[in-house]
Design a protein around this motif. Structure first.
Motif, mmCIF file in Angstrom:
data_model
loop_
_atom_site.group_PDB
_atom_site.id
_atom_site.type_symbol
_atom_site.label_atom_id
_atom_site.label_comp_id
_atom_site.label_asym_id
_atom_site.label_seq_id
_atom_site.Cartn_x
_atom_site.Cartn_y
_atom_site.Cartn_z
ATOM 1 N N CYS A 278 34.868 50.802 46.955
ATOM 2 C CA CYS A 278 34.486 52.065 46.300
ATOM 3 C C CYS A 278 33.130 51.946 45.610
ATOM 4 N N CYS A 279 32.746 50.734 45.247
ATOM 5 C CA CYS A 279 31.504 50.503 44.507
ATOM 6 C C CYS A 279 30.283 50.348 45.403
ATOM 7 N N LEU B 277 26.846 47.817 38.481
ATOM 8 C CA LEU B 277 27.915 47.329 37.612
ATOM 9 C C LEU B 277 28.943 46.464 38.339
ATOM 10 N N LEU B 278 28.816 46.333 39.646
ATOM 11 C CA LEU B 278 29.793 45.533 40.383
ATOM 12 C C LEU B 278 29.523 44.043 40.196
ATOM 13 N N ASP B 279 30.539 43.318 39.779
ATOM 14 C CA ASP B 279 30.465 41.859 39.730
ATOM 15 C C ASP B 279 30.686 41.386 41.163
ATOM 16 N N ALA B 280 29.672 40.793 41.766
ATOM 17 C CA ALA B 280 29.706 40.435 43.189
ATOM 18 C C ALA B 280 30.764 39.390 43.531
ATOM 19 N N HIS B 281 31.196 38.601 42.557
ATOM 20 C CA HIS B 281 32.219 37.588 42.838
ATOM 21 C C HIS B 281 33.638 38.133 42.646
ATOM 22 N N SER B 282 33.893 38.756 41.522
ATOM 23 C CA SER B 282 35.249 39.258 41.261
ATOM 24 C C SER B 282 35.522 40.576 41.980
ATOM 25 N N ARG C 14 31.845 52.851 32.433
ATOM 26 C CA ARG C 14 31.026 52.928 33.646
ATOM 27 C C ARG C 14 30.342 54.274 33.848
ATOM 28 N N GLN C 15 30.991 55.356 33.480
ATOM 29 C CA GLN C 15 30.389 56.660 33.733
ATOM 30 C C GLN C 15 29.239 56.974 32.781
ATOM 31 N N ALA C 16 29.157 56.266 31.675
ATOM 32 C CA ALA C 16 28.009 56.426 30.778
ATOM 33 C C ALA C 16 26.774 55.780 31.400
ATOM 34 N N THR C 17 26.988 54.666 32.117
ATOM 35 C CA THR C 17 25.889 53.949 32.766
ATOM 36 C C THR C 17 25.586 54.525 34.146
ATOM 37 N N VAL C 18 26.642 54.876 34.866
ATOM 38 C CA VAL C 18 26.520 55.400 36.231
ATOM 39 C C VAL C 18 27.226 56.758 36.264
ATOM 40 N N PRO C 19 26.518 57.821 35.887
ATOM 41 C CA PRO C 19 27.150 59.140 35.745
ATOM 42 C C PRO C 19 27.856 59.660 37.001
ATOM 43 N N VAL D 150 24.404 43.443 48.259
ATOM 44 C CA VAL D 150 23.176 43.265 47.500
ATOM 45 C C VAL D 150 23.194 44.354 46.435
ATOM 46 N N SER D 151 22.701 44.056 45.257
ATOM 47 C CA SER D 151 22.739 45.023 44.165
ATOM 48 C C SER D 151 21.715 46.135 44.364
ATOM 49 N N GLU D 152 22.096 47.321 43.942
ATOM 50 C CA GLU D 152 21.173 48.457 44.002
ATOM 51 C C GLU D 152 19.951 48.237 43.110
ATOM 52 N N GLU D 153 20.038 47.261 42.218
ATOM 53 C CA GLU D 153 18.911 46.962 41.346
ATOM 54 C C GLU D 153 17.737 46.334 42.104
ATOM 55 N N VAL D 154 18.001 45.807 43.302
ATOM 56 C CA VAL D 154 16.929 45.153 44.054
ATOM 57 C C VAL D 154 16.571 45.875 45.350
#
Length: 152
Positions: free
Chosen positions: A30-31, A52-57, A66-71, A128-132
């Motif tokens: 879902c993430c 916000l996804l922890d790639a390992h867990s 989460r919705q405050a950070t990712v509306p 891969v994170s959306e941050e990169v």
């Protein structure tokens, strides 16, 4: 005593908040960022994960907020389960909604949160994170594996 598990004796609407949350298998699908074709409505998964996804867990690093950070983060409700077309075929919410049972690797069945990863269902090691990744490059990361069912 061999009690019937709650997901086999209750509908989604009958579940408590704790039971509802307990259905999430921690796959992280879902993430993943998804792309929707505006003309056809077709949804394509990418391997680009929410920041916000922890790639390992494969769990959210800040689930409660989460919705405050990712509306636009989806808070899965009964209505969404019945209307969201992109829920993967292995999703416990989708399975229960359709009258199906959970797969062997779901921790409620196996008793181990690692089996979702061992079975190759989760996003662990595949994202891969959306941050990169710039949004305009998301198309380069389209994948179909979230829509495949692996039962063994």
């Amino acid at each position: 005593m061999n009690e019937i598990p709650y997901w086999k004796r209750k509908t989604l609407a009958e579940m408590t908040a704790e039971e509802w949350e307990g259905l999430c298998d921690g796959c992280g699908i879902c993430c993943l960022n998804k792309l929707e074709d505006w003309d056809t409505g077709e949804v394509a998964f990418t391997s680009v994960a929410c920041r916000l996804l922890d790639a390992h867990s494969c769990r959210c690093k800040d689930y409660e907020n989460r919705q405050a950070t990712v509306p636009d983060c989806i808070r899965l409700t009964l209505d969404e389960v019945e209307t969201i077309s992109w829920l993967p075929p292995t999703c416990a919410y989708r399975l229960i909604s359709e009258g199906e049972d959970l797969y062997w690797w779901h921790y409620l069945v196996s008793g181990d949160r690692e089996t979702v990863h061992q079975a190759g269902i989760s996003v662990r090691g595949r994202t891969v994170s959306e941050e990169v990744v710039p949004v305009e490059d998301f198309e380069d990361y389209i994948v179909d594996w979230p829509l495949r069912v692996r039962e063994s």
